[in-house]
Design a protein around this motif. Structure first.
Motif, PDB file in Angstrom:
ATOM      1  N   GLN A 185      -5.388  14.501  -5.773  1.00  0.00           N
ATOM      2  CA  GLN A 185      -6.347  13.446  -6.111  1.00  0.00           C
ATOM      3  C   GLN A 185      -7.317  13.220  -4.951  1.00  0.00           C
ATOM      4  O   GLN A 185      -8.539  13.100  -5.158  1.00  0.00           O
ATOM      5  N   THR A 245     -10.226  -0.279  -0.457  1.00  0.00           N
ATOM      6  CA  THR A 245      -9.279  -0.829  -1.435  1.00  0.00           C
ATOM      7  C   THR A 245     -10.050  -1.250  -2.677  1.00  0.00           C
ATOM      8  O   THR A 245     -11.037  -1.984  -2.573  1.00  0.00           O
ATOM      9  N   ILE A 280      -0.785  -2.430  -4.605  1.00  0.00           N
ATOM     10  CA  ILE A 280      -0.208  -3.357  -5.584  1.00  0.00           C
ATOM     11  C   ILE A 280      -0.170  -4.747  -4.946  1.00  0.00           C
ATOM     12  O   ILE A 280       0.451  -4.934  -3.905  1.00  0.00           O
ATOM     13  N   GLU A 336       6.090   9.629  -0.713  1.00  0.00           N
ATOM     14  CA  GLU A 336       5.132   8.565  -0.408  1.00  0.00           C
ATOM     15  C   GLU A 336       5.702   7.612   0.645  1.00  0.00           C
ATOM     16  O   GLU A 336       6.909   7.370   0.683  1.00  0.00           O
ATOM     17  N   ASP A 383      -5.475  -6.108 -16.734  1.00  0.00           N
ATOM     18  CA  ASP A 383      -4.902  -5.090 -15.866  1.00  0.00           C
ATOM     19  C   ASP A 383      -3.574  -4.622 -16.473  1.00  0.00           C
ATOM     20  O   ASP A 383      -2.503  -5.080 -16.079  1.00  0.00           O
ATOM     21  N   GLY A 416      -4.223   6.769  -2.674  1.00  0.00           N
ATOM     22  CA  GLY A 416      -2.952   6.113  -2.942  1.00  0.00           C
ATOM     23  C   GLY A 416      -3.130   4.905  -3.839  1.00  0.00           C
ATOM     24  O   GLY A 416      -4.170   4.737  -4.489  1.00  0.00           O
ATOM     25  N   LYS A 417      -2.114   4.073  -3.860  1.00  0.00           N
ATOM     26  CA  LYS A 417      -2.104   2.898  -4.737  1.00  0.00           C
ATOM     27  C   LYS A 417      -2.001   1.639  -3.905  1.00  0.00           C
ATOM     28  O   LYS A 417      -1.426   1.657  -2.809  1.00  0.00           O
ATOM     29  N   THR A 433       0.857  -1.190   0.000  1.00  0.00           N
ATOM     30  CA  THR A 433       0.000   0.000   0.000  1.00  0.00           C
ATOM     31  C   THR A 433       0.890   1.236   0.000  1.00  0.00           C
ATOM     32  O   THR A 433       1.784   1.355   0.833  1.00  0.00           O
ATOM     33  N   GLN A 481      -1.909  -1.898 -16.169  1.00  0.00           N
ATOM     34  CA  GLN A 481      -1.001  -1.240 -15.225  1.00  0.00           C
ATOM     35  C   GLN A 481      -0.218  -2.291 -14.427  1.00  0.00           C
ATOM     36  O   GLN A 481       0.996  -2.153 -14.233  1.00  0.00           O
ATOM     37  N   ALA A 485      -2.758  -4.080  -9.960  1.00  0.00           N
ATOM     38  CA  ALA A 485      -2.617  -2.719  -9.463  1.00  0.00           C
ATOM     39  C   ALA A 485      -3.992  -2.122  -9.224  1.00  0.00           C
ATOM     40  O   ALA A 485      -4.895  -2.245 -10.063  1.00  0.00           O
ATOM     41  N   GLY A 486      -4.169  -1.489  -8.079  1.00  0.00           N
ATOM     42  CA  GLY A 486      -5.447  -0.860  -7.747  1.00  0.00           C
ATOM     43  C   GLY A 486      -5.245   0.420  -6.979  1.00  0.00           C
ATOM     44  O   GLY A 486      -4.149   0.981  -6.958  1.00  0.00           O
ATOM     45  N   LYS A 487      -6.332   0.867  -6.353  1.00  0.00           N
ATOM     46  CA  LYS A 487      -6.316   2.139  -5.635  1.00  0.00           C
ATOM     47  C   LYS A 487      -6.639   1.892  -4.172  1.00  0.00           C
ATOM     48  O   LYS A 487      -7.333   0.936  -3.830  1.00  0.00           O
TER      49      LYS A 487
END
Lengths: 79, 79
Positions: free
Chosen positions: A17, B6, A42, A72, B15, A39-40, A6, B17, B38-40
């Motif tokens: 954002q 999430t 993965i 970050e 996906d 944020g992102k 995260t 990304q 990959a997500g947010k």
């Protein structure tokens, strides 16, 4: 082994954002939202059965590619 | 109350990304990475002290704005 990285902007770093999401939520009627940080996440599937080594590899990946550690911060979890 | 939403692409959804990250990790020498999604992540600070209601509000926000439920799934946690 599945790992979740995260990545979030550090405290004090501007998060346009997050602010945009907060305004959009406000215009949808969600007035109780006081702050939003975006944020992102993965999800990594690593061919490694040892949890300690998998975590160390994921932290290395985060430092080298996934996160910009100037602005970050990141956390690595085993979900 | 702080909540963590999430958002990740659903299984079976392409996906690009995640694939780009996987290739970049491979070119940095991380060959053990088998899959990347990959997500947010969205951290919400909601003016609500009741955990059940805060969670319901966050799920509502996710369905209406934060996630595209056609191609993405979301989870709400209280960190």
């Amino acid at each position: 082994m599945l790992l979740k990285v995260t990545v979030l902007p550090k405290n004090g770093v501007l998060d346009p954002q997050g602010k945009a999401i907060q305004q959009a939520l406000g215009s949808l009627g969600f007035d109780a939202v006081q702050d939003v940080r975006a944020g992102k996440v993965i999800m990594l599937d690593i061919a490694e059965t040892d949890a300690t080594r998998a975590r160390a590899a994921a932290e290395d990946m985060a430092r080298k590619l996934l996160a910009n550690t100037v602005i970050e911060s990141f956390t690595v979890e085993i979900p």
